[in-house]
Design a protein around this motif. Structure first.
Motif, PDB file in Angstrom:
ATOM      1  N   GLY A   1       0.796  -1.221   0.000  1.00  0.00           N
ATOM      2  CA  GLY A   1       0.000   0.000   0.000  1.00  0.00           C
ATOM      3  C   GLY A   1       0.828   1.271   0.000  1.00  0.00           C
ATOM      4  O   GLY A   1       0.496   2.235   0.715  1.00  0.00           O
ATOM      5  N   ILE A   2       1.891   1.301  -0.780  1.00  0.00           N
ATOM      6  CA  ILE A   2       2.744   2.480  -0.862  1.00  0.00           C
ATOM      7  C   ILE A   2       2.904   2.872  -2.330  1.00  0.00           C
ATOM      8  O   ILE A   2       2.508   2.126  -3.224  1.00  0.00           O
ATOM      9  CB  ILE A   2       4.136   2.222  -0.233  1.00  0.00           C
ATOM     10  CG1 ILE A   2       4.845   1.076  -0.969  1.00  0.00           C
ATOM     11  CG2 ILE A   2       3.993   1.900   1.252  1.00  0.00           C
ATOM     12  CD1 ILE A   2       6.265   0.823  -0.487  1.00  0.00           C
ATOM     13  N   SER A   3       3.502   4.024  -2.569  1.00  0.00           N
ATOM     14  CA  SER A   3       3.749   4.453  -3.940  1.00  0.00           C
ATOM     15  C   SER A   3       5.031   3.801  -4.453  1.00  0.00           C
ATOM     16  O   SER A   3       5.885   3.375  -3.668  1.00  0.00           O
ATOM     17  CB  SER A   3       3.896   5.977  -3.996  1.00  0.00           C
ATOM     18  OG  SER A   3       5.070   6.389  -3.296  1.00  0.00           O
ATOM     19  N   VAL A   4       5.167   3.740  -5.761  1.00  0.00           N
ATOM     20  CA  VAL A   4       6.362   3.126  -6.345  1.00  0.00           C
ATOM     21  C   VAL A   4       7.610   3.907  -5.990  1.00  0.00           C
ATOM     22  O   VAL A   4       8.719   3.360  -5.958  1.00  0.00           O
ATOM     23  CB  VAL A   4       6.211   2.997  -7.870  1.00  0.00           C
ATOM     24  CG1 VAL A   4       5.104   2.020  -8.221  1.00  0.00           C
ATOM     25  CG2 VAL A   4       5.969   4.360  -8.522  1.00  0.00           C
ATOM     26  N   GLN A   5       7.462   5.215  -5.718  1.00  0.00           N
ATOM     27  CA  GLN A   5       8.618   6.035  -5.352  1.00  0.00           C
ATOM     28  C   GLN A   5       9.159   5.669  -3.973  1.00  0.00           C
ATOM     29  O   GLN A   5      10.314   5.955  -3.661  1.00  0.00           O
ATOM     30  CB  GLN A   5       8.263   7.527  -5.368  1.00  0.00           C
ATOM     31  CG  GLN A   5       8.037   8.118  -6.760  1.00  0.00           C
ATOM     32  CD  GLN A   5       6.681   7.738  -7.343  1.00  0.00           C
ATOM     33  OE1 GLN A   5       5.769   7.348  -6.601  1.00  0.00           O
ATOM     34  NE2 GLN A   5       6.543   7.863  -8.658  1.00  0.00           N
ATOM     35  N   GLN A   6       8.343   5.046  -3.149  1.00  0.00           N
ATOM     36  CA  GLN A   6       8.761   4.685  -1.790  1.00  0.00           C
ATOM     37  C   GLN A   6       9.462   3.336  -1.719  1.00  0.00           C
ATOM     38  O   GLN A   6      10.032   3.002  -0.685  1.00  0.00           O
ATOM     39  CB  GLN A   6       7.539   4.648  -0.863  1.00  0.00           C
ATOM     40  CG  GLN A   6       6.905   5.989  -0.589  1.00  0.00           C
ATOM     41  CD  GLN A   6       5.689   5.836   0.300  1.00  0.00           C
ATOM     42  OE1 GLN A   6       4.589   5.527  -0.173  1.00  0.00           O
ATOM     43  NE2 GLN A   6       5.880   6.038   1.593  1.00  0.00           N
ATOM     44  N   VAL A   7       9.427   2.563  -2.769  1.00  0.00           N
ATOM     45  CA  VAL A   7       9.983   1.208  -2.734  1.00  0.00           C
ATOM     46  C   VAL A   7      11.508   1.264  -2.604  1.00  0.00           C
ATOM     47  O   VAL A   7      12.179   1.881  -3.441  1.00  0.00           O
ATOM     48  CB  VAL A   7       9.592   0.420  -4.000  1.00  0.00           C
ATOM     49  CG1 VAL A   7      10.231  -0.959  -3.982  1.00  0.00           C
ATOM     50  CG2 VAL A   7       8.081   0.311  -4.105  1.00  0.00           C
ATOM     51  N   PRO A   8      12.075   0.606  -1.586  1.00  0.00           N
ATOM     52  CA  PRO A   8      13.530   0.628  -1.400  1.00  0.00           C
ATOM     53  C   PRO A   8      14.244  -0.230  -2.447  1.00  0.00           C
ATOM     54  O   PRO A   8      13.692  -1.207  -2.952  1.00  0.00           O
ATOM     55  CB  PRO A   8      13.716   0.029   0.007  1.00  0.00           C
ATOM     56  CG  PRO A   8      12.365   0.030   0.630  1.00  0.00           C
ATOM     57  CD  PRO A   8      11.390  -0.081  -0.498  1.00  0.00           C
ATOM     58  N   HIS A   9      15.479   0.135  -2.736  1.00  0.00           N
ATOM     59  CA  HIS A   9      16.246  -0.584  -3.754  1.00  0.00           C
ATOM     60  C   HIS A   9      16.494  -2.041  -3.373  1.00  0.00           C
ATOM     61  O   HIS A   9      16.501  -2.924  -4.240  1.00  0.00           O
ATOM     62  CB  HIS A   9      17.582   0.112  -3.996  1.00  0.00           C
ATOM     63  CG  HIS A   9      17.453   1.461  -4.633  1.00  0.00           C
ATOM     64  ND1 HIS A   9      16.967   1.626  -5.907  1.00  0.00           N
ATOM     65  CD2 HIS A   9      17.728   2.707  -4.168  1.00  0.00           C
ATOM     66  CE1 HIS A   9      16.959   2.917  -6.210  1.00  0.00           C
ATOM     67  NE2 HIS A   9      17.408   3.605  -5.165  1.00  0.00           N
ATOM     68  N   ASP A  10      16.711  -2.300  -2.086  1.00  0.00           N
ATOM     69  CA  ASP A  10      17.080  -3.665  -1.711  1.00  0.00           C
ATOM     70  C   ASP A  10      15.928  -4.650  -1.848  1.00  0.00           C
ATOM     71  O   ASP A  10      16.148  -5.865  -1.868  1.00  0.00           O
ATOM     72  CB  ASP A  10      17.640  -3.717  -0.280  1.00  0.00           C
ATOM     73  CG  ASP A  10      16.657  -3.213   0.762  1.00  0.00           C
ATOM     74  OD1 ASP A  10      15.957  -2.233   0.468  1.00  0.00           O
ATOM     75  OD2 ASP A  10      16.600  -3.779   1.870  1.00  0.00           O
ATOM     76  N   MET A  11      14.684  -4.147  -1.991  1.00  0.00           N
ATOM     77  CA  MET A  11      13.552  -5.045  -2.136  1.00  0.00           C
ATOM     78  C   MET A  11      13.242  -5.376  -3.594  1.00  0.00           C
ATOM     79  O   MET A  11      12.351  -6.176  -3.870  1.00  0.00           O
ATOM     80  CB  MET A  11      12.302  -4.441  -1.471  1.00  0.00           C
ATOM     81  CG  MET A  11      12.426  -4.270   0.035  1.00  0.00           C
ATOM     82  SD  MET A  11      12.960  -5.781   0.910  1.00  0.00           S
ATOM     83  CE  MET A  11      11.655  -6.918   0.525  1.00  0.00           C
ATOM     84  N   VAL A  12      13.970  -4.774  -4.516  1.00  0.00           N
ATOM     85  CA  VAL A  12      13.714  -5.046  -5.934  1.00  0.00           C
ATOM     86  C   VAL A  12      14.963  -5.499  -6.678  1.00  0.00           C
ATOM     87  O   VAL A  12      14.901  -5.820  -7.868  1.00  0.00           O
ATOM     88  CB  VAL A  12      13.118  -3.802  -6.633  1.00  0.00           C
ATOM     89  CG1 VAL A  12      11.755  -3.479  -6.040  1.00  0.00           C
ATOM     90  CG2 VAL A  12      14.051  -2.607  -6.542  1.00  0.00           C
TER      91      VAL A  12
ATOM     92  N   LEU B   1       8.298  -0.621   6.060  1.00  0.00           N
ATOM     93  CA  LEU B   1       7.278  -0.434   5.020  1.00  0.00           C
ATOM     94  C   LEU B   1       6.343  -1.634   4.906  1.00  0.00           C
ATOM     95  O   LEU B   1       5.275  -1.536   4.300  1.00  0.00           O
ATOM     96  CB  LEU B   1       7.949  -0.173   3.672  1.00  0.00           C
ATOM     97  CG  LEU B   1       8.585   1.206   3.499  1.00  0.00           C
ATOM     98  CD1 LEU B   1       9.371   1.285   2.194  1.00  0.00           C
ATOM     99  CD2 LEU B   1       7.522   2.303   3.541  1.00  0.00           C
ATOM    100  N   GLN B   2       6.718  -2.763   5.487  1.00  0.00           N
ATOM    101  CA  GLN B   2       5.887  -3.963   5.447  1.00  0.00           C
ATOM    102  C   GLN B   2       5.041  -4.130   6.708  1.00  0.00           C
ATOM    103  O   GLN B   2       4.233  -5.066   6.803  1.00  0.00           O
ATOM    104  CB  GLN B   2       6.766  -5.205   5.258  1.00  0.00           C
ATOM    105  CG  GLN B   2       7.591  -5.194   3.979  1.00  0.00           C
ATOM    106  CD  GLN B   2       8.414  -6.463   3.814  1.00  0.00           C
ATOM    107  OE1 GLN B   2       7.868  -7.568   3.703  1.00  0.00           O
ATOM    108  NE2 GLN B   2       9.736  -6.324   3.805  1.00  0.00           N
ATOM    109  N   VAL B   3       5.236  -3.227   7.674  1.00  0.00           N
ATOM    110  CA  VAL B   3       4.560  -3.350   8.971  1.00  0.00           C
ATOM    111  C   VAL B   3       3.045  -3.344   8.823  1.00  0.00           C
ATOM    112  O   VAL B   3       2.343  -4.172   9.415  1.00  0.00           O
ATOM    113  CB  VAL B   3       5.022  -2.217   9.923  1.00  0.00           C
ATOM    114  CG1 VAL B   3       4.059  -2.096  11.107  1.00  0.00           C
ATOM    115  CG2 VAL B   3       6.430  -2.477  10.423  1.00  0.00           C
ATOM    116  N   LYS B   4       2.520  -2.425   8.040  1.00  0.00           N
ATOM    117  CA  LYS B   4       1.068  -2.303   7.914  1.00  0.00           C
ATOM    118  C   LYS B   4       0.444  -3.584   7.384  1.00  0.00           C
ATOM    119  O   LYS B   4      -0.564  -4.072   7.913  1.00  0.00           O
ATOM    120  CB  LYS B   4       0.727  -1.123   7.006  1.00  0.00           C
ATOM    121  CG  LYS B   4      -0.770  -0.873   6.856  1.00  0.00           C
ATOM    122  CD  LYS B   4      -1.031   0.355   5.991  1.00  0.00           C
ATOM    123  CE  LYS B   4      -2.527   0.607   5.845  1.00  0.00           C
ATOM    124  NZ  LYS B   4      -2.795   1.821   5.012  1.00  0.00           N
TER     125      LYS B   4
END
Length: 203
Positions: free
Chosen positions: A120-131, A149-152
């Motif tokens: 439930g976040i924007s693509v701009q918020q996605v950290p590099h290490d998760m992709v 970012l995965q807490v929710k």
């Protein structure tokens, strides 16, 4: 004047062969037996957990190692970094794809969209290490930001409060080694095991 016949050859076995063979035996005993025995003994005495693979046990059963990442696909768990080798510890390595490779760029874009949608976040918020996959393919850690970012999502799936899950993440943040080497990180396996524990006690 010295002549060759003045130095008769010895009838004894060649001394060079004996000394060489002796050095081989001594070297094997020192480097191959003594050194290995002392090293293993000291490791078992001083660092028994690390010497045995940093394995993690739960109820007497080995569930993994803190050094090897695992693939958590359920939304009930925190997810680890992508792996180019399917988290296979026998085939450690990366994808060997250049950053400019269209195939890698497509993989990254797909991972960005998937991570953003799931959490439930924007693509701009996605950290590099998760992709991006790590060079080893079995990186057991993610950044604290990636975990938070995965807490929710995890809290909703587990019917826990976000505050409770966020506090759990903070408890598992490991700082940079000696304060200067590397970056702060969260071990995904250890975090998910702790998550299972609080979920079972809150039922």
């Amino acid at each position: 004047m010295n002549r060759l016949e003045n130095f008769p050859l010895s009838s004894e076995p060649q001394p060079l062969f004996r000394s060489s063979f002796g050095l081989i035996v001594v070297g094997f005993l020192i480097a191959g037996v003594l050194y290995c025995s002392v090293s293993v003994s000291l490791a078992q005495l001083l660092f028994p957990k690390q010497a045995n693979g940093s394995v993690i046990e739960l109820n007497g059963k080995i569930v993994g190692s803190s050094l090897v990442g695992q693939n958590f696909v359920s939304d009930h768990y925190f997810h680890a970094r992508p792996s180019a080798i399917a988290y296979d510890a026998d085939a450690v390595g990366g994808s060997n794809l250049a950053l400019s490779n269209p195939e890698l760029q497509q993989q990254i874009q797909e991972r960005v969209i998937q991570f953003a949608d799931k959490n439930g976040i924007s693509v701009q918020q996605v950290p590099h290490d998760m992709v991006t996959a790590s060079g080893s393919g079995i990186d057991p850690d993610i950044s604290p930001q990636s975990a938070l970012l995965q807490v929710k999502r995890v809290a909703q799936q587990r019917h826990l409060s976000e505050q409770q899950v966020r506090a759990l993440v903070q408890q598992h943040v490991q700082p940079a080694q000696l304060g200067i080497y590397g970056k702060a990180r969260v071990n995904v396996l250890q975090l998910n095991l702790a998550l299972d524990q609080i979920s079972s006690t809150s039922r």
